[in-house]
Design a protein around this motif. Structure first.
Motif, PDB file in Angstrom:
ATOM      1  N   GLU A 198       0.846  -1.189   0.000  1.00  0.00           N
ATOM      2  CA  GLU A 198       0.000   0.000   0.000  1.00  0.00           C
ATOM      3  C   GLU A 198       0.881   1.239   0.000  1.00  0.00           C
ATOM      4  OE1 GLU A 198      -2.539  -0.528   3.375  1.00  0.00           O
ATOM      5  OE2 GLU A 198      -3.530  -2.258   2.491  1.00  0.00           O
ATOM      6  N   LYS A 199       0.299   2.395  -0.311  1.00  0.00           N
ATOM      7  CA  LYS A 199       1.048   3.641  -0.374  1.00  0.00           C
ATOM      8  C   LYS A 199       1.858   3.837   0.903  1.00  0.00           C
ATOM      9  CE  LYS A 199       0.786   8.505  -1.367  1.00  0.00           C
ATOM     10  NZ  LYS A 199      -0.017   9.651  -1.709  1.00  0.00           N
ATOM     11  N   ARG A 230       9.792   1.692  -2.234  1.00  0.00           N
ATOM     12  CA  ARG A 230       8.858   2.506  -1.453  1.00  0.00           C
ATOM     13  C   ARG A 230       7.673   2.789  -2.353  1.00  0.00           C
ATOM     14  NH1 ARG A 230       7.832   7.711  -1.237  1.00  0.00           N
ATOM     15  NH2 ARG A 230       9.780   8.307  -2.236  1.00  0.00           N
ATOM     16  N   VAL A 231       6.511   2.308  -1.960  1.00  0.00           N
ATOM     17  CA  VAL A 231       5.302   2.459  -2.772  1.00  0.00           C
ATOM     18  C   VAL A 231       4.859   3.920  -2.713  1.00  0.00           C
ATOM     19  CG1 VAL A 231       2.917   1.711  -3.096  1.00  0.00           C
ATOM     20  CG2 VAL A 231       4.655   0.063  -2.328  1.00  0.00           C
ATOM     21  N   THR A 232       4.692   4.525  -3.896  1.00  0.00           N
ATOM     22  CA  THR A 232       4.302   5.937  -3.960  1.00  0.00           C
ATOM     23  C   THR A 232       2.835   6.124  -4.312  1.00  0.00           C
ATOM     24  OG1 THR A 232       5.111   6.069  -6.240  1.00  0.00           O
ATOM     25  CG2 THR A 232       6.625   6.749  -4.487  1.00  0.00           C
ATOM     26  N   SER A 233       2.245   5.168  -5.016  1.00  0.00           N
ATOM     27  CA  SER A 233       0.805   5.245  -5.290  1.00  0.00           C
ATOM     28  C   SER A 233       0.288   3.881  -5.719  1.00  0.00           C
ATOM     29  CB  SER A 233       0.482   6.294  -6.362  1.00  0.00           C
ATOM     30  OG  SER A 233       0.980   5.898  -7.617  1.00  0.00           O
ATOM     31  N   VAL A 234      -0.993   3.655  -5.414  1.00  0.00           N
ATOM     32  CA  VAL A 234      -1.644   2.394  -5.781  1.00  0.00           C
ATOM     33  C   VAL A 234      -3.076   2.690  -6.186  1.00  0.00           C
ATOM     34  CG1 VAL A 234      -2.377   0.099  -5.016  1.00  0.00           C
ATOM     35  CG2 VAL A 234      -0.308   1.110  -4.052  1.00  0.00           C
ATOM     36  N   THR A 235      -3.471   2.163  -7.325  1.00  0.00           N
ATOM     37  CA  THR A 235      -4.876   2.076  -7.700  1.00  0.00           C
ATOM     38  C   THR A 235      -5.138   0.582  -7.798  1.00  0.00           C
ATOM     39  OG1 THR A 235      -4.759   4.154  -8.923  1.00  0.00           O
ATOM     40  CG2 THR A 235      -6.643   2.712  -9.392  1.00  0.00           C
ATOM     41  N   THR A 236      -5.682   0.017  -6.747  1.00  0.00           N
ATOM     42  CA  THR A 236      -5.831  -1.434  -6.631  1.00  0.00           C
ATOM     43  C   THR A 236      -6.505  -2.023  -7.870  1.00  0.00           C
ATOM     44  OG1 THR A 236      -5.949  -1.232  -4.241  1.00  0.00           O
ATOM     45  CG2 THR A 236      -6.755  -3.292  -5.188  1.00  0.00           C
ATOM     46  N   GLY A 237      -5.885  -3.077  -8.363  1.00  0.00           N
ATOM     47  CA  GLY A 237      -6.408  -3.765  -9.533  1.00  0.00           C
ATOM     48  C   GLY A 237      -5.933  -3.181 -10.850  1.00  0.00           C
TER      49      GLY A 237
END
Length: 139
Positions: free
Chosen positions: A54-55, A68-75
């Motif tokens: 996750e972000k 390091r996760v910077t953004s997620v739009t799941t799927g």
């Protein structure tokens, strides 16, 4: 005398980059789930990883890669900083799952790579990851 051509993979805005994609016979939601669970997560990140990714999540692999996760739009898409020790600069990795009729495209786009040599190395790496995913899905 220079030919004036820009080398493949060199952009004006993101430096060196590579993009690899492949179409699979799998539903988009299943492709997303597959990418972020073992064993496929181990193909591209680390066989010990088990984060929800996750972000703001950070993870360091046994081989010294820190993400390091910077953004997620799941799927659909995840963007992360990708830093290989001992480098001090991070590149940017984007993984996308794109619906394509009854199939799904899995795409890796890696930008801000150091140079042409790193671009070739990462291009080969992501091709190998897609080969492993293909073999896994065909089992």
């Amino acid at each position: 005398m220079s030919s004036g051509k820009t080398p493949v993979g060199l952009t004006n805005f993101q430096g060196w980059e590579t993009g690899i994609r492949r179409t699979f016979t799998i539903a988009p939601a299943d492709a997303w789930e597959t990418l972020f669970t073992q064993p496929v997560l181990g193909y591209w990140l680390d066989s010990n990883a088990g984060l929800p990714l996750e972000k703001s999540d950070t993870y360091t692999t046994s081989s010294g890669i820190t993400i390091r996760v910077t953004s997620v739009t799941t799927g659909k898409v995840i963007r992360m900083k990708w830093q290989q020790a001992p480098d001090t600069d991070a590149s940017t990795l984007q993984i996308r799952v794109i619906p394509a009729r009854e199939k799904t495209v899995i795409a890796f786009h890696h930008e801000w790579l150091k140079n042409e040599e790193e671009r070739i190395k990462m291009n080969d790496y992501w091709k190998g990851v897609l080969d492993k995913i293909e073999a896994y899905l065909q089992r």
